[in-house]
Design a protein around this motif. Structure first.
Motif, short mmCIF file in Angstrom:
data_model
loop_
_atom_site.label_atom_id
_atom_site.label_comp_id
_atom_site.label_asym_id
_atom_site.label_seq_id
_atom_site.Cartn_x
_atom_site.Cartn_y
_atom_site.Cartn_z
N UNK A 1 1.26 -1.49 0.26
CA UNK A 1 -0.21 0.19 -0.09
C UNK A 1 0.94 1.39 -0.02
N UNK A 2 1.60 1.09 -0.76
CA UNK A 2 2.56 2.63 -1.25
C UNK A 2 2.72 3.10 -2.76
N UNK A 3 1.53 2.86 -2.90
CA UNK A 3 1.55 3.07 -4.25
C UNK A 3 2.49 3.18 -5.53
N UNK A 4 2.71 1.88 -5.68
CA UNK A 4 3.99 1.25 -6.18
C UNK A 4 3.51 1.05 -7.83
N UNK A 5 4.42 1.80 -8.98
CA UNK A 5 4.29 1.49 -10.32
C UNK A 5 4.81 0.10 -11.09
N UNK A 6 5.57 0.19 -9.82
CA UNK A 6 6.88 -0.87 -10.40
C UNK A 6 7.44 -1.43 -9.91
N UNK A 7 8.47 -2.68 -9.62
CA UNK A 7 8.82 -3.10 -8.78
C UNK A 7 10.41 -2.48 -8.82
N UNK A 8 10.35 -2.03 -6.67
CA UNK A 8 11.84 -1.24 -6.83
C UNK A 8 12.82 -1.71 -6.28
N UNK A 9 13.92 -1.24 -6.95
CA UNK A 9 15.10 -2.26 -6.89
C UNK A 9 15.18 -2.63 -4.90
N UNK A 10 15.79 -3.82 -5.09
CA UNK A 10 15.09 -4.69 -3.76
C UNK A 10 17.05 -5.13 -3.70
N UNK A 11 17.40 -5.04 -2.22
CA UNK A 11 19.07 -5.44 -2.15
C UNK A 11 19.04 -7.09 -2.50
N UNK A 12 20.16 -7.13 -2.89
CA UNK A 12 20.34 -8.65 -3.02
C UNK A 12 20.21 -10.18 -2.06
N UNK A 13 20.48 -9.95 -1.24
CA UNK A 13 20.28 -10.32 0.22
C UNK A 13 18.48 -11.05 0.40
N UNK A 14 17.53 -10.19 -0.25
CA UNK A 14 16.42 -9.90 -0.37
C UNK A 14 15.70 -11.10 -0.67
N UNK A 15 14.86 -11.65 0.56
CA UNK A 15 14.11 -13.69 0.59
C UNK A 15 12.82 -13.70 0.36
#
Length: 338
Positions: free
Chosen positions: A148-162
């Motif tokens: 619920x943050x009004x994102x319109x695309x996938x944001x950049x994510x840290x490489x260790x995201x699980x």
């Protein structure tokens, strides 16, 4: 002789009167009497029966009279005495005082501490480890929360995201590079977005992906999935049978939960892997099935013990027309048998 004696007596009487008048004219010193205030507690509680003392919320007002509470206690002697106009003592070291007309030296600022990876940090900026962090999302260890943050695309994510949770946003598409290099990513939850398209390689190259949750979107086709997938939830989309690749699930030997209800499927997407435990296809447009959809008609000893949950209710298919399609199942599918 008698007259002289009488005059002498009157003289002594006059002198004595003058002496007494002077004595009476001196005002007496009044002793200051110390007036003691009556002890209010003795007067207040003289009618209190201590033998039957029982204070309750109902009797509290009768026992304690708070109307004259401020009059009974004088706190004037407790007020601190403050002397106005006193100055702080001068320091012994005169060198510590700045000279008149000179500016005070600017204090040196300490460098900011590096961001702790366990706390949220702005997305798009780099931490001390050179990893992207979170701006509109909340990063807690290896989990990223973007609900619920009004994102319109996938944001950049840290490489260790699980784990990624980006529910209730306005994401419209999944690009091939959105999850590139995320080798530890196990769960992607994109519930309730506006996703109508996903690149064919958007998820295929994720070696650790186990759960892909995509309900309440606008998908018309499913991209290729990695063989590590355990749970696929694509309910409440617009996926027709033509939107599934031929034998799309056959090689997914880890798949246990396949939920495609409330779509536009015309048939059951067979063949299904032996690992499957739950198949939800309710509220589609399935009208028929093959006898080999669940069981191997050439091997009557074949038993699929894992597949215990099959939902076909809400489809126009009459399951009673295919009696030989369920002999290997521990339970009959849920649906219409008439």
């Amino acid at each position: 002789m008698a007259l002289g004696h009488r005059m002498k007596t009157l003289a002594w009487v006059g002198i004595a009167s003058l002496c007494l008048g002077a004595t009476w004219a001196v005002p007496a010193k009044k002793e200051r009497k110390k007036v003691e205030k009556p002890k209010p507690d003795l007067v207040l509680n003289e009618n209190l029966d201590l033998d039957n003392y029982d204070m309750t919320l109902d009797s509290y007002g009768d026992i304690m009279d708070l109307n004259n509470y401020e009059e009974l206690y004088d706190y004037g002697d407790l007020a601190p005495k403050v002397e106005v106009g006193t100055l702080a003592p001068r320091p012994k070291d005169h060198g510590a005082l700045p000279e008149l007309g000179t500016a005070a030296p600017t204090p040196k600022l300490k460098p900011l501490a590096t961001t702790n990876p366990t706390h949220p940090a702005p997305l798009g900026l780099n931490t001390a480890q050179g990893l992207p962090s979170c701006l509109r999302c909340l990063c807690i260890r290896t989990s990223v929360y973007c609900d619920d943050t009004d994102l319109e695309h996938i944001p950049p994510l840290p490489p260790d995201t699980t784990y990624l949770y980006a529910r209730f946003n306005r994401i419209g598409a999944i690009r091939a590079g959105d999850f590139m290099g995320l080798k530890k990513l196990k769960r992607i939850d994109l519930t309730s977005n506006s996703i109508s398209w996903a690149d064919v390689d958007a998820f295929r190259l994720l070696p650790s992906l186990q759960e892909l949750i995509l309900p309440e979107n606008r998908l018309t086709a499913l991209p290729e999935l990695p063989r590590s997938i355990v749970r696929l939830d694509a309910r409440l989309n617009r996926i027709p049978s033509a939107g599934l690749r031929p034998e799309a699930f056959q090689d997914l030997t880890q798949l246990q939960f396949l939920h495609l209800s409330d779509n536009q499927l015309d048939y059951i997407p067979a063949p299904l892997p032996e690992s499957l435990r739950s198949l939800h296809l309710q509220n589609n447009n399935i009208q028929t099935m093959h006898e080999d959809t669940f069981c191997n008609s050439q091997d009557q000893s074949h038993i699929r013990r894992a597949l215990e949950d099959i939902r076909l209710d809400g489809n126009p298919i009459n399951l009673s027309l295919f009696p030989n399609a369920y002999f290997c199942l521990p339970r009959l599918p849920t649906g219409r048998f008439f």
